[in-house]
Design a protein around this motif. Structure first.
Motif, mmCIF file in Angstrom:
data_model
loop_
_atom_site.group_PDB
_atom_site.id
_atom_site.type_symbol
_atom_site.label_atom_id
_atom_site.label_comp_id
_atom_site.label_asym_id
_atom_site.label_seq_id
_atom_site.Cartn_x
_atom_site.Cartn_y
_atom_site.Cartn_z
ATOM 1 N N ARG A 1 -57.445 75.343 -20.148
ATOM 2 C CA ARG A 1 -56.072 75.800 -20.343
ATOM 3 C C ARG A 1 -55.636 75.451 -21.762
ATOM 4 N NH1 ARG A 1 -50.616 74.935 -20.432
ATOM 5 N NH2 ARG A 1 -49.321 76.162 -18.978
ATOM 6 N N ILE A 2 -55.105 76.443 -22.465
ATOM 7 C CA ILE A 2 -54.634 76.266 -23.834
ATOM 8 C C ILE A 2 -53.169 76.667 -23.884
ATOM 9 C CG2 ILE A 2 -54.865 77.079 -26.225
ATOM 10 C CD1 ILE A 2 -57.202 75.375 -25.312
ATOM 11 N N ASP A 3 -52.345 75.866 -24.589
ATOM 12 C CA ASP A 3 -50.975 76.286 -24.846
ATOM 13 C C ASP A 3 -50.591 75.854 -26.257
ATOM 14 O OD1 ASP A 3 -50.138 73.566 -24.811
ATOM 15 O OD2 ASP A 3 -49.724 73.669 -22.648
ATOM 16 N N ASP A 4 -49.303 75.994 -26.591
ATOM 17 C CA ASP A 4 -48.868 75.736 -27.968
ATOM 18 C C ASP A 4 -49.035 74.287 -28.409
ATOM 19 O OD1 ASP A 4 -47.575 78.221 -29.266
ATOM 20 O OD2 ASP A 4 -46.758 78.268 -27.241
ATOM 21 N N GLU A 5 -49.204 73.377 -27.470
ATOM 22 C CA GLU A 5 -49.360 71.967 -27.840
ATOM 23 C C GLU A 5 -50.832 71.569 -27.946
ATOM 24 O OE1 GLU A 5 -46.535 70.751 -28.714
ATOM 25 O OE2 GLU A 5 -45.550 72.523 -27.861
ATOM 26 N N SER A 6 -51.735 72.473 -27.650
ATOM 27 C CA SER A 6 -53.164 72.154 -27.702
ATOM 28 C C SER A 6 -53.634 71.954 -29.139
ATOM 29 C CB SER A 6 -53.979 73.275 -27.043
ATOM 30 O OG SER A 6 -53.620 73.445 -25.694
ATOM 31 N N ALA A 7 -54.602 71.065 -29.300
ATOM 32 C CA ALA A 7 -55.169 70.813 -30.627
ATOM 33 C C ALA A 7 -56.018 71.996 -31.070
ATOM 34 C CB ALA A 7 -56.012 69.548 -30.598
ATOM 35 N N LEU A 8 -56.047 72.214 -32.379
ATOM 36 C CA LEU A 8 -56.897 73.267 -32.935
ATOM 37 C C LEU A 8 -58.296 72.710 -33.138
ATOM 38 C CD1 LEU A 8 -54.554 74.879 -35.625
ATOM 39 C CD2 LEU A 8 -54.719 75.340 -33.181
ATOM 40 N N GLN A 9 -59.277 73.387 -32.525
ATOM 41 C CA GLN A 9 -60.663 72.940 -32.627
ATOM 42 C C GLN A 9 -61.591 74.146 -32.729
ATOM 43 O OE1 GLN A 9 -60.845 70.659 -28.958
ATOM 44 N NE2 GLN A 9 -60.510 68.749 -30.069
ATOM 45 N N PRO A 10 -61.467 74.935 -33.801
ATOM 46 C CA PRO A 10 -62.334 76.114 -33.908
ATOM 47 C C PRO A 10 -63.796 75.716 -33.965
ATOM 48 C CG PRO A 10 -61.225 75.670 -36.000
ATOM 49 C CD PRO A 10 -60.612 74.761 -34.992
ATOM 50 N N VAL A 11 -64.627 76.519 -33.302
ATOM 51 C CA VAL A 11 -66.054 76.173 -33.239
ATOM 52 C C VAL A 11 -66.923 77.157 -34.014
ATOM 53 C CG1 VAL A 11 -65.908 74.938 -31.059
ATOM 54 C CG2 VAL A 11 -66.255 77.413 -31.039
ATOM 55 N N ASP A 12 -66.418 78.371 -34.252
ATOM 56 C CA ASP A 12 -67.220 79.327 -35.018
ATOM 57 C C ASP A 12 -66.644 79.472 -36.424
ATOM 58 O OD1 ASP A 12 -64.918 80.784 -34.516
ATOM 59 O OD2 ASP A 12 -65.964 82.615 -33.941
ATOM 60 N N GLU A 13 -67.411 80.076 -37.307
ATOM 61 C CA GLU A 13 -67.005 80.153 -38.706
ATOM 62 C C GLU A 13 -65.737 80.988 -38.895
ATOM 63 O OE1 GLU A 13 -68.143 78.378 -41.294
ATOM 64 O OE2 GLU A 13 -69.297 77.378 -39.733
ATOM 65 N N GLN A 14 -65.626 82.074 -38.136
ATOM 66 C CA GLN A 14 -64.420 82.905 -38.266
ATOM 67 C C GLN A 14 -63.175 82.128 -37.850
ATOM 68 O OE1 GLN A 14 -67.363 83.966 -37.226
ATOM 69 N NE2 GLN A 14 -67.697 86.146 -37.612
ATOM 70 N N GLY A 15 -63.287 81.368 -36.760
ATOM 71 C CA GLY A 15 -62.162 80.542 -36.329
ATOM 72 C C GLY A 15 -61.803 79.492 -37.358
ATOM 73 N N LYS A 16 -62.798 78.898 -37.993
ATOM 74 C CA LYS A 16 -62.542 77.887 -39.022
ATOM 75 C C LYS A 16 -61.859 78.501 -40.240
ATOM 76 C CE LYS A 16 -66.426 74.995 -37.570
ATOM 77 N NZ LYS A 16 -67.798 74.505 -37.890
ATOM 78 N N LEU A 17 -62.227 79.738 -40.575
ATOM 79 C CA LEU A 17 -61.599 80.410 -41.717
ATOM 80 C C LEU A 17 -60.147 80.770 -41.418
ATOM 81 C CD1 LEU A 17 -64.611 82.633 -42.811
ATOM 82 C CD2 LEU A 17 -63.584 80.766 -44.143
ATOM 83 N N LEU A 18 -59.874 81.190 -40.194
ATOM 84 C CA LEU A 18 -58.483 81.456 -39.810
ATOM 85 C C LEU A 18 -57.647 80.175 -39.894
ATOM 86 C CD1 LEU A 18 -59.126 83.802 -36.772
ATOM 87 C CD2 LEU A 18 -57.821 84.433 -38.808
#
Length: 268
Positions: A113-130
């Motif tokens: 479950r993800i909501d607005d209070e969840s930590a950002l933890q991108p795992v792929d390169e595109q997510g990290k760039l965003l």
């Protein structure tokens, strides 16, 4: 109010029209000519952005999308464009800059479950760039920046879902997916103009995560196709909920994606 759109596609068009109808002055930046009568259109490359001749801009929306979903495409479109945009806006008295990102910055992939209070933890390169793009804008405009993270946008066509329905015989696991109707996304982006004390970021979704195989099966039933077989109960993807968006007083008009899909099927 003078409002600038950097990037002018299907979502921007909807937002701009709403804000024009509210009496605002609209200017857009894109790489191709546009014909909407309610806006002044400028053809520019965002990497060489020149806003010196514009009247003072009060509010900016940044809605860019790469031509290819590759790491290079994300780097060029989302990250490399930040500094030219920041430099071009320096002389303008911005009240807000609204930057549209993605829930890809949340890297969970086991049905969490993800909501607005969840930590950002991108795992792929595109997510990290965003995420890097978000950070750069927040550093440049610490008081003015609002980051918007939509889930999967739908509402203009079901051609892709029809192809999936026709080609998918099995599905590997239970993959949670999330969506937001393009009109609701546009309405919320316009609604932000009237939020007195906005949060630094908002998830925008219909708060109804659904396993993707169930969506494909629904299309298969509508099209009288054989239904796919799920091979495993393993959970992937994430269940995303917008918790801050409702606090602004905004209400969705499209909570039932299947009703919307049914209407789109009639005209596809």
């Amino acid at each position: 109010m003078r409002i600038l759109f950097i990037g002018y596609g299907k979502t921007s068009t909807r937002v701009a029209k709403q804000l024009f109808q509210q009496g605002h002055q609209i200017t857009t930046i894109s790489q191709s000519s546009k014909t909407d009568a309610y806006a002044t259109h400028l053809i520019q490359d965002v990497h060489q952005l020149d806003l010196d001749h514009l009247e003072p801009v009060d509010w900016v929306y940044v809605l860019l999308s790469p031509s290819q979903s590759t790491v290079q495409g994300y780097q060029q479109t989302y990250v490399d464009s930040v500094q030219p945009i920041v430099n071009a806006l320096k002389q303008h008295p911005l009240q807000r800059i609204v930057v549209v990102s993605s829930t890809r910055v949340y890297g969970e992939n086991a049905g969490e479950r993800i909501d607005d209070e969840s930590a950002l933890q991108p795992v792929d390169e595109q997510g990290k760039l965003l995420w890097k793009m978000e950070q750069l804008y927040q550093q440049a405009f610490p008081q003015q920046c609002i980051v918007i993270r939509p889930t999967g946008i739908y509402g203009t066509s079901v051609a892709r879902m029809i192809k999936l329905a026709e080609s998918t015989k099995t599905y590997a696991n239970m993959h949670w997916s999330n969506r937001i109707h393009i009109d609701d996304l546009a309405r919320f982006l316009a609604h932000l103009l009237h939020v007195e004390h906005p949060e630094p970021s908002y998830i925008v979704t219909n708060n109804q995560p659904v396993p993707l195989h169930e969506v494909i099966q629904w299309f298969q039933r509508q099209l009288n196709l054989s239904e796919l077989v799920v091979e495993s109960q393993k959970k992937t993807g994430k269940r995303i909920y917008a918790t801050r968006m409702p606090e602004t007083g905004f209400q969705l008009e499209h909570e039932d994606c299947f009703g919307d899909y049914a209407e789109l099927l009639k005209v596809e």
